[in-house]
Design an enzyme around this catalytic site. Structure first.
Site, PDB file in Angstrom:
ATOM      1  N   CYS A  42       0.832  -1.210   0.000  1.00 51.23           N
ATOM      2  CA  CYS A  42       0.000   0.000   0.000  1.00 51.23           C
ATOM      3  C   CYS A  42       0.862   1.253   0.000  1.00 51.23           C
ATOM      4  O   CYS A  42       0.374   2.350  -0.304  1.00 51.23           O
ATOM      5  CB  CYS A  42      -0.884   0.078   1.240  1.00 51.23           C
ATOM      6  SG  CYS A  42      -1.682  -1.442   1.697  1.00 51.23           S
ATOM      7  N   GLY A 110      -2.498 -14.501  -2.525  1.00 48.14           N
ATOM      8  CA  GLY A 110      -2.799 -13.157  -3.001  1.00 48.14           C
ATOM      9  C   GLY A 110      -3.476 -13.114  -4.349  1.00 48.14           C
ATOM     10  O   GLY A 110      -4.269 -13.998  -4.689  1.00 48.14           O
ATOM     11  N   ASP A 277      -6.086 -11.986  -0.242  1.00 44.35           N
ATOM     12  CA  ASP A 277      -6.738 -11.669  -1.512  1.00 44.35           C
ATOM     13  C   ASP A 277      -7.184 -12.893  -2.298  1.00 44.35           C
ATOM     14  O   ASP A 277      -7.985 -12.775  -3.223  1.00 44.35           O
ATOM     15  CB  ASP A 277      -5.794 -10.857  -2.409  1.00 44.35           C
ATOM     16  CG  ASP A 277      -5.533  -9.463  -1.865  1.00 44.35           C
ATOM     17  OD1 ASP A 277      -6.067  -9.139  -0.785  1.00 44.35           O
ATOM     18  OD2 ASP A 277      -4.798  -8.702  -2.527  1.00 44.35           O
TER      19      ASP A 277
END
Lengths: 450, 450
Positions: A42, A110, A277
């Site tokens: 991020c 992910g 994810d």
């Protein structure tokens, strides 16, 4: 207990750390294809825009740090097979192919960037953005570039676009949908964010699909609609697809969007968990399956998985996808459903709206804040969005709590908020938006004022 | 409907404005002994310390603004008598003594500073602080002064002390109790705030009562314990007593602390309402009567009173006294009971504590945040305190909602919070404090980990 974790992102490493916290003896191995571990993806855009000094800063731990806690990390290592009967994992790493046994396997694989099926995505200067290495490569390329096109106006696309702008590039963002941040914001709230980006100098093209990327060996331009945008750097921020290949290989049930797990983060295959994810979750408002590709979700899931792995009891609850982003000075956040999503789910709503201030009116530095609160026709709050130059994140959290508690706008409007002139208005913008929703609800429901 | 409101503070004027909002025709008159109306007394310290430019800035409306909305304001006017049988109010204003009738009377008489019964409080240079005029007088006197002593280390005392410090004075704060901010913070949290003030250069003397103020005509010093502090300016910030004289005169029942009202803000006398610092309220946690001398409480009560006055239904609920203050760069806030207050009320508690950061660890400008969360032995959260250089206010609001919803620390620890590196940690400090409370609770209750 031998635990093998596939994936070195937030989900995988948090699972490892949390197992270690509860169980001093577990044999924990994390396998990742990435070169780096324990960095904050991020934060990549914030390095690009210079707010964080360098990529090294966002690497929070080195593999050695984990080894000190007796967590073994294999980087640049690819898992090639999983045998759920024999309970083994086969991987190819620096020392060739190896097979190891597991008692518990955690898939934290992910997602991988979706690449639109158009011409030219393989040209030099065209990037996707997922790992630290991607961030480094884009930054290096950008330092020799003049014009960038970012395809996709989701959070990551916009954050990267701003990073490139701050690096001195001329930046255009193109989005197929008629608004930016379509997963979290309604068009009216998205327009405020868009206005800010445009004011800063980013060009935004909406409602036009990527046609093709042109160039010889290196990218020279991007065609969207009937326009060709000159570009020497292109970032495809066109979404992420859950990485379910290994889960499929292991025979784990795949749901509507991704790997299916129960509320203990267990897949359909015994002793295989999945987090992050690569899994699908339930939406707390609609009850439908959805995705929650957020670092915070991955960490929360990891904590639940770890507790269950060591024999404690913990459950992962349906999500509201509480999110916040900061681009330049602008903070925006959302939680629950947007008005558009509610309507798509057949939920009739009213939306309370308020433009107010973040401090007392006379206080220097008071910033405009826009709040939009979505309520069903019984008044129950099901979503909220906010944009301001400060103090959005914690208000999103307050609204996350309000929604998860099933509060109505009327109940929220009676809640006691703190006040001091340098930090708030005497009646908080959230309360004012809740009151606006109450008013609209009365009109819609045709009830007299009470 | 003829409404007479006594008091031009937040309670009185909000009542007036809210009645006007719901009723275009009501005849509304506000009577105040103050020279100014519609200013923010909470902001006086921020003018003194230069953050807000001048006292004029914190005056949000002039009497003319109200007159435009057909609300009549009589300033520098004293109510001398109330006759609840005849339903009249007698006041002395610029044009002498007058008697007017009312259909509804609202007492928003606020409080008056408590003056300790010691020698010397009438010397020149000794001030109390309540009104804008007080603020102007102190500021003027301070501009010719060198050494100030502020008696009382509550919120107002500390905010004024910091204002005087920023004006260049040498400042000492004295407090009878062994800690600062005793109404809102526990000693451990208060110590953090005290450390900040001392670092800025304020001397803090605890556990010593004011003995006397010395001087000839003008103040020369303050004696606390066995020490005489030189001073040419003294501010008595020794608390505020509810102004109940008029309420008593009208025959309104007075409770344990102040004027007694029901949850519609009605006093025991028909057609007389009361709001603001002059009334007592119920504590949402203990159920006992308490005071809530906060501007935000006054405004919320005013809104309830106004709705009931115009025939709508609204109820004022028990309070948690959510508060926040900002002194210099330091923000601190609290809601619900402190650990000390809980014990005084016979409630056994555990306190979750966490020192964490306001942003991701690697993010420039991440500030330390301290959170203390008080839970009863069933885990129900009954109070929370926080200190940090940013983002405290909205977290207090989140905790206010959590407490009012009866959440346990375990439930709160499962709540979904938003995350982005520039604005939060991936696991919020609040969640970490809740988890700490859960751990302590398990130990105290002797239950095995689950």
């Amino acid at each position: 207990m031998r635990v093998v974790i596939v994936g070195g992102g937030a989900g995988g490493l948090s699972t490892a750390s949390n197992i270690r916290k509860h169980d001093k003896d577990a044999d924990i191995k994390v396998i990742t294809r990435d070169k780096h571990v324990a960095y904050s993806p991020c934060a990549i855009p914030y390095v690009m825009c210079g707010e964080v000094e360098c990529f090294d800063d966002i690497v929070m731990h080195r593999p050695e740090d984990y080894r000190e806690r007796n967590i073994d990390i294999l980087t640049e290592t690819e898992v090639e097979a999983i045998d759920p009967q024999k309970k083994t994992v086969t991987y190819r790493g620096k020392d060739g192919l190896r097979e190891i046994p597991y008692d518990v396997l955690v898939l934290a694989t992910g997602g991988s960037p979706f690449i639109p099926p158009v011409e030219g995505t393989d040209l030099e200067g065209v990037f996707t953005i997922r790992t630290l290495t991607d961030g480094e490569r884009i930054t290096e390329w950008a330092s020799k570039s003049k014009r960038a096109v970012v395809v996709g106006a989701g959070l990551i696309g916009l954050e990267i676009a701003y990073g490139l702008l701050r690096m001195g590039l001329e930046v255009t963002v193109t989005e197929m949908l008629p608004q930016i941040v379509p997963r979290s914001l309604d068009p009216d709230m998205a327009a405020i964010v868009q206005g800010y980006l445009e004011e800063k100098g980013i060009r935004v093209i909406l409602g036009k699909a990527l046609d093709r990327i042109v160039g010889d060996e290196r990218v020279e331009g991007v065609v969207v609609g009937d326009e060709c945008l000159e570009a020497d750097l292109v970032v495809l921020a066109t979404g992420v697809r859950p990485e379910t290949k290994l889960a499929r290989m292991a025979g784990c049930e795949i749901g509507q969007w991704a790997v299916k797990v129960n509320d203990r983060m267990q897949t359909s295959v015994p002793d295989i968990y999945a987090v992050g994810d690569c899994v699908e979750v339930y939406d707390a408002v609609t009850g439908f399956r959805t995705q929650s590709p957020l670092g915070s979700t991955a960490v929360r899931q990891a904590r639940v998985a770890a507790k269950n792995i060591v024999g404690m009891d913990a459950r992962f609850r349906p999500v509201l996808n509480a999110m916040v982003s900061k681009i330049g000075e602008l903070e925006f956040g959302a939680v629950g459903l947007t008005e558009v999503m509610a309507l798509q789910n057949g939920i009739k709503v009213v939306s309370g709206k308020k433009r107010a201030l973040t401090k007392a009116r006379y206080y220097p530095g008071a910033e405009r804040i826009d709040v939009k609160m979505i309520c069903d026709l019984r008044g129950r709050i099901i979503g909220c969005q906010m944009v301001a130059k400060e103090r959005v994140a914690e208000r999103v959290d307050t609204m996350s709590l309000a929604i998860s508690q099933g509060l109505t706008c009327s109940e929220l409007s009676e809640t006691e908020f703190s006040y001091a002139p340098p930090v708030s208005m005497v009646i908080d913008p959230i309360i004012l938006a809740a009151e606006d929703a109450c008013e609209k609800l009365k009109r819609v429901n045709g009830r007299p004022q009470d």
